[in-house]
Motif scaffolding. Structure first.
Motif, PDB file in Angstrom:
ATOM      1  N   PRO A   1     -25.826  47.047 -59.605  1.00  0.00           N
ATOM      2  CA  PRO A   1     -27.147  47.654 -59.403  1.00  0.00           C
ATOM      3  C   PRO A   1     -27.272  48.943 -60.202  1.00  0.00           C
TER       4      PRO A   1
ATOM      5  N   TRP B   1     -31.021  51.322 -56.648  1.00  0.00           N
ATOM      6  CA  TRP B   1     -30.599  51.867 -55.355  1.00  0.00           C
ATOM      7  C   TRP B   1     -31.693  52.720 -54.730  1.00  0.00           C
TER       8      TRP B   1
ATOM      9  N   MET C   1     -28.280  45.183 -50.780  1.00  0.00           N
ATOM     10  CA  MET C   1     -28.524  46.602 -51.019  1.00  0.00           C
ATOM     11  C   MET C   1     -29.434  47.185 -49.947  1.00  0.00           C
TER      12      MET C   1
ATOM     13  N   CYS D   1     -28.520  50.047 -47.110  1.00  0.00           N
ATOM     14  CA  CYS D   1     -29.289  51.294 -47.002  1.00  0.00           C
ATOM     15  C   CYS D   1     -29.907  51.438 -45.614  1.00  0.00           C
TER      16      CYS D   1
END
Length: 309
Positions: free
Chosen positions: A67, A72, A195, A199
């Protein structure tokens, strides 16, 4: 010459549907069991941190596509509504609201997908039967809320407030789902999902410890029961990895409206498991609201058949 894409085996498609139908429907009871002794935000944080890390590690090993920093940043922003906010509300609400009621309320998501998609995300204008579905869904939710013997017409009632917040979570999930579909997060759908889960889980964990810092009441890991721990393991590996990846895979190989049928199977599974395993009572309002909500979802996911050319 066009190449013919080989269709996956029928047994694999059926297996994926069963995973989405049964496991996603059972997650409401698993959440209730997990928050019996594990703080809600910590439970959700562990669930999505672990599932996101596993999914991301597997996909990066397979694709070798790391990534980007921008990806991100986008993943973090996209994770706030569907994971941190939505599941923060769901896990906390199930301290008070039965899992069967939560499952029925969450079935209102197609209602928001229809309206929000049309009004704000260039979605298709609802067809006449969609409007009927919207009305049925609204009536079903009203019956569920107004007929629940635990509901008091006062915002001082925690039960009533958390039922309304559960309904709000269906809206935050749908808006978050539209935002999280951003293709700039990562070219691989599963990597992008990992991802976002990572998060979202990190935000939930940070929120839990910020709350603990404010109150001085820190999680006591030795107090977590075996049932809560097993429920959390179930949520990580089956709820977030098996069922979710099955759903994403089905969206690539099956018509979207057929995959969307999970929305009217999941509440049935949630109600039955809540009654059979969780010991939750089946009130008359639940029995009336469930078919109304299911009929609403069927109408909302149904598309007008295309005419043969």
């Amino acid at each position: 010459m066009d190449t013919v894409t080989k269709r996956p085996p029928k047994w694999l498609i059926i297996f994926a549907y069963l995973m989405v139908y049964i496991i996603w429907g059972s997650t409401y009871l698993a959440i209730r069991f997990s928050v019996e002794t594990i703080p809600p935000l910590l439970s959700g944080g562990i669930r999505f941190l672990a599932a996101g890390a596993i999914l991301l590690a597997v996909r990066l090993f397979q694709t070798r596509e790391l990534p980007t920093v921008r990806g991100w940043k986008l993943a973090f922003c996209a994770s706030l509504l569907p994971f941190a906010v939505t599941y923060g509300l769901i896990t906390t609400a199930e301290l008070v609201v039965p899992s069967s009621i939560a499952g029925i309320i969450m079935a209102a998501e197609p209602l928001w997908f229809c309206l929000i998609g049309w009004l704000f995300f260039n979605g298709r204008k609802p067809l006449p039967h969609h409007y009927v579905g919207l009305v049925l869904g609204f009536v079903g939710i009203c019956v569920l809320v107004a007929g629940d013997p635990n509901v008091e017409l006062s915002f001082e009632s925690k039960y009533t407030l958390w039922m309304l917040l559960l309904l709000l979570s269906t809206l935050t999930w749908v808006v978050g789902a539209f935002i999280s579909a951003n293709p700039h997060i990562h070219s691989d759908t599963l990597t992008a999902s990992g991802m976002q889960m990572l998060c979202g889980g990190a935000v939930m964990m940070a929120s839990q410890y910020a709350f603990s810092l404010f109150t001085g009441n820190y999680p006591q890991f030795h107090a977590f029961s075996a049932r809560s721990a097993m429920a959390l393991v179930f949520l990580v590996f089956l709820g977030s990895l098996v069922a979710y990846t099955s759903f994403l895979w089905l969206m690539r190989v099956e018509p979207a409206n057929r995959v969307a049928t999970h929305a009217f199977v999941n509440p049935v599974v949630a109600v039955l498991l809540g009654w059979l395993i969780g010991g939750e009572a089946l009130h008359m309002n639940t029995i009336i609201a469930l078919p109304l909500v299911i009929a609403s979802v069927i109408l909302l996911v149904r598309e007008k058949p295309e005419k043969n050319s």
